[in-house]
Design an enzyme around this catalytic site. Sequence first.
Site, PDB file in Angstrom:
ATOM      1  N   ASP A 120      -4.830   6.284  27.853  1.00  0.00           N
ATOM      2  CA  ASP A 120      -4.007   6.298  26.641  1.00  0.00           C
ATOM      3  C   ASP A 120      -4.903   6.252  25.391  1.00  0.00           C
ATOM      4  O   ASP A 120      -5.901   5.520  25.363  1.00  0.00           O
ATOM      5  CB  ASP A 120      -3.120   5.038  26.669  1.00  0.00           C
ATOM      6  CG  ASP A 120      -2.082   5.028  25.569  1.00  0.00           C
ATOM      7  OD1 ASP A 120      -1.239   5.936  25.553  1.00  0.00           O
ATOM      8  OD2 ASP A 120      -2.117   4.115  24.718  1.00  0.00           O
ATOM      9  N   GLU A 136     -18.269   5.290  41.177  1.00  0.00           N
ATOM     10  CA  GLU A 136     -18.647   4.416  42.300  1.00  0.00           C
ATOM     11  C   GLU A 136     -17.663   4.614  43.449  1.00  0.00           C
ATOM     12  O   GLU A 136     -17.916   4.220  44.578  1.00  0.00           O
ATOM     13  CB  GLU A 136     -18.576   2.936  41.869  1.00  0.00           C
ATOM     14  CG  GLU A 136     -19.687   2.511  40.930  1.00  0.00           C
ATOM     15  CD  GLU A 136     -19.369   1.140  40.305  1.00  0.00           C
ATOM     16  OE1 GLU A 136     -18.528   0.388  40.849  1.00  0.00           O
ATOM     17  OE2 GLU A 136     -19.953   0.845  39.249  1.00  0.00           O
TER      18      GLU A 136
HETATM   19  C1  NOJ Z   1       0.306   7.274  23.572  1.00  0.00           C
HETATM   20  C2  NOJ Z   1       1.444   7.093  24.536  1.00  0.00           C
HETATM   21  O1  NOJ Z   1       1.650   8.285  25.219  1.00  0.00           O
HETATM   22  C3  NOJ Z   1       2.619   6.665  23.702  1.00  0.00           C
HETATM   23  O2  NOJ Z   1       3.802   6.669  24.427  1.00  0.00           O
HETATM   24  C4  NOJ Z   1       2.330   5.292  23.141  1.00  0.00           C
HETATM   25  O3  NOJ Z   1       3.378   4.913  22.288  1.00  0.00           O
HETATM   26  C5  NOJ Z   1       1.021   5.300  22.350  1.00  0.00           C
HETATM   27  N1  NOJ Z   1      -0.027   5.999  23.018  1.00  0.00           N
HETATM   28  C6  NOJ Z   1       0.546   3.893  22.096  1.00  0.00           C
HETATM   29  O4  NOJ Z   1       0.063   3.348  23.294  1.00  0.00           O
END
Ligand code: NOJ
Length: 610
Positions: free
Chosen positions: A264, A323
Site C-alpha cells: 500500500d 529469503e
Molecule cells: C491506498 C488504498 O488502496 C486505499 O484504499 C487506502 O485508503 C489508502 N491507500 C490509505 O491506506
Amino acid sequence: MRRPYFDNGLVTVISRLVAFTIFAKVKAVSRVFRQKTTSLSPRLESMSNSEILQAAVKNPEWWRTAVIYQIYPRSFSDSNGDGMGDLRGVASRLDSLVKLGVDAIWFSPFFKSPQKDAGYDVSDYCDVDPLFGTLADWDDLVVKSNAAGIRLIVDLVPNHTSDQHEWFQKALAAPAGSPERAMYIFKDGKGANGELPPNNWQSVFGGNAWTRLEEADGTAGQWYLHLFDSTQPDLNWENPKVADEMDNVLRFWLDRGAAGFRIDVAHGMKKREGLPDVAVQSSTMSGDVQAEMSIEQLEAHVPYWGQNEVHDIIRRWRRVVDEYEDRAMCAEAWIMPLNRMARWVRPDEYHQTFNFGYLECPWEKTSLVKVVTDSLKIFGSVGAPSTWVLSNHDVIRHVSRFGILGTPPQGDGIGPNSEQPDEAIGLRKGRAATAFMLGLPGGAYLYQGEELGLPEHTTLEGKYRQDPTYFRTKGERVGRDGCRVPLPWDSKGGESLGFSENGESWLPQPSSYKRYARDLQEGQAGSTLELYKRLLNERKAFGMGAGEFRWAPEFDGESTLSYLNNGVLVISNFNGEPVALPAGELLVTTQHDLSIEGVLEHDQTAWIKI
Ligand code: NOJ
C-alpha cells in the site's frame, strides 16, 4: 545523499546487465513452460487448477504471467450473518474462483483495525480482525487455496498505522522528543504559539495533513502527520526501528504461507528532508506532475511521494522476500509517467507494480496503442513484466467509468447528484476492454465482481457512506463506497442476494445487482461470468501471459485495433459499423448476441486462432 538514478554510469550498466540476464532467463523458462503446457493439453480444459499449478512450478516466477483476483474481504462473502464478509466466507466460495481460473488472490487488509479506512488503518499487523475471523481461519484458507492451486497475497500497509496501534498510543503517552514519539512524524507547529501546522501538506482524503495533539495536561501540543485520515498517522521511516518492525511483519506473513504482498502507498514512506511546503496542492496519490519534469523536479514537486530514498526500503524488503522461495511484491505506486514508474520494479526492487497508466487509459484506439507499447517497452527495459488492471477498490468500476462521458478524478466516486453512467454502453465497452486486456502478456489484476459485470453503486445515499473522503470533504467528494458494495451471489438469496444468509450487508446493494447475480450467469452462454472464464482458460491454454506480442495492423480497418499473441489474434472494434471478422477459429467473442456470426460490432472484442 540524494542520488539521481541516471547519473552513475557504472550502476546503470550493471543494473541493465543484471536485468538483461534475468529477462533472458525468464524468457527461456517461459518458452519451456509454454511448450509444456501446450503439449500437455492445448486448451487445459481437462486440467484442474492444481495440476496447472504443478506445471507452473517449472516456472518459479509465476507472478510474471498470473491473473490475480482482488478480494475486498468485507464485501466478498459473509459466513456469520453480521453483514461483513470474512475469511470463512472466502473459504466457502473458493470453488467459484477455481472455476473462474485465477492464479492468486490478493486480499485487501483483514488485520486488526478500528476500520476507519476499511482496514487500511492497522492496529495490529500480525493478527486477524475479529470481524474477518482468526489466524486459524487464515491458516485454513492457505491450506485449502493452495490445494486448489491458488496463491494468497496479503496487503502490507507500511506508510501509516491506525491511531489505535500500540506504537501510537505509547507515543501519545510519551513526551515530545521521546523514542516513542520518534516512531511517527511529530513536529512543533509554526506561529507564535505553534498554532499553525508545520507545513502546507493536504491529506489525500481532503483537509489538512496535520493534526494537533492535546497533551495530557490539556494544553495544545505537537502536530502529527497523516497523509490520509487523522486516524492514520504516518510512520517515521527515518527511524531504523520502524524498518526492523516492518521486516518482522513481512516474515510473519511469509512464514504463514503468504505468496507475497501488495504494498500500500508503495511510493510513500520517505518524506523530503526538512518537510518543505508542496508547490501545487493535489489530493491524488500521484501528485499533480507533468510528464516533462525531470526526476529531481518531480521529487521536489511533491515532497512526500516517490522520493529517491524509498528505493532503499524496497531493496531491503526484496532481500527479505528473496529469503523465501517463490514470493512476490506488487507496488501500489501512483507514479507517473511510466518511465518513472519502471524505476520501482528494477531487478532488486518490487517484482511488479500496478499499471495505473493503463487503468486510466480511455477505451480509445490511439491511447491504448500508446499505453500498451510504452508499458511493454518501458517495463521490459528493466526486466519487469507489465501488469494490466482496470478496476480496484479505490476507483469507479470500469463498466461504469466507460458508461459516462467525462471520467471523475481518482477517488471521487459517483453520487446521486453526478452525471449517471449509461449501464448498457458501459457494460458493452467494459467487456470489450477486459477481453482486450486479458490477451496482453504480463500479469493481470481483476477486482471482485467485475467477472459479473457489476456496475458501481452510483446512487448510494449519504447516510450509508463510510469512506473518510466523504466526511473529510463534507460530501463534496462522495468517495469510494460505490465500488465496495457486497457481491450478489444468488438472485433468490434474500435481501443481500446470498452475500449473507440472513440478508445483512454493511452497504446496501443497488436494485440492479439482482440482474447480475452469479446464479443467473453461471453456465449461461454470453454471460459476463462465462466470458471471463473463457478468457482466462484460453489465455492459459495459449500461454498468452508469457506470449510473443506484436501489433497486427494488417488486420486493422479505421475503427479496429488488433494484436497477435502466441498465434491468437485479439481484435477490438471501437466504433461505427460492424466489421467482418478475419478467418480463423473464433475462440472468444464479447458479442452478447451469439447469433451474430462473422462480424464484430462496435465496442466488441474477439479472439481468433489464426
Ligand atoms: C491506498 C488504498 O488502496 C486505499 O484504499 C487506502 O485508503 C489508502 N491507500 C490509505 O491506506
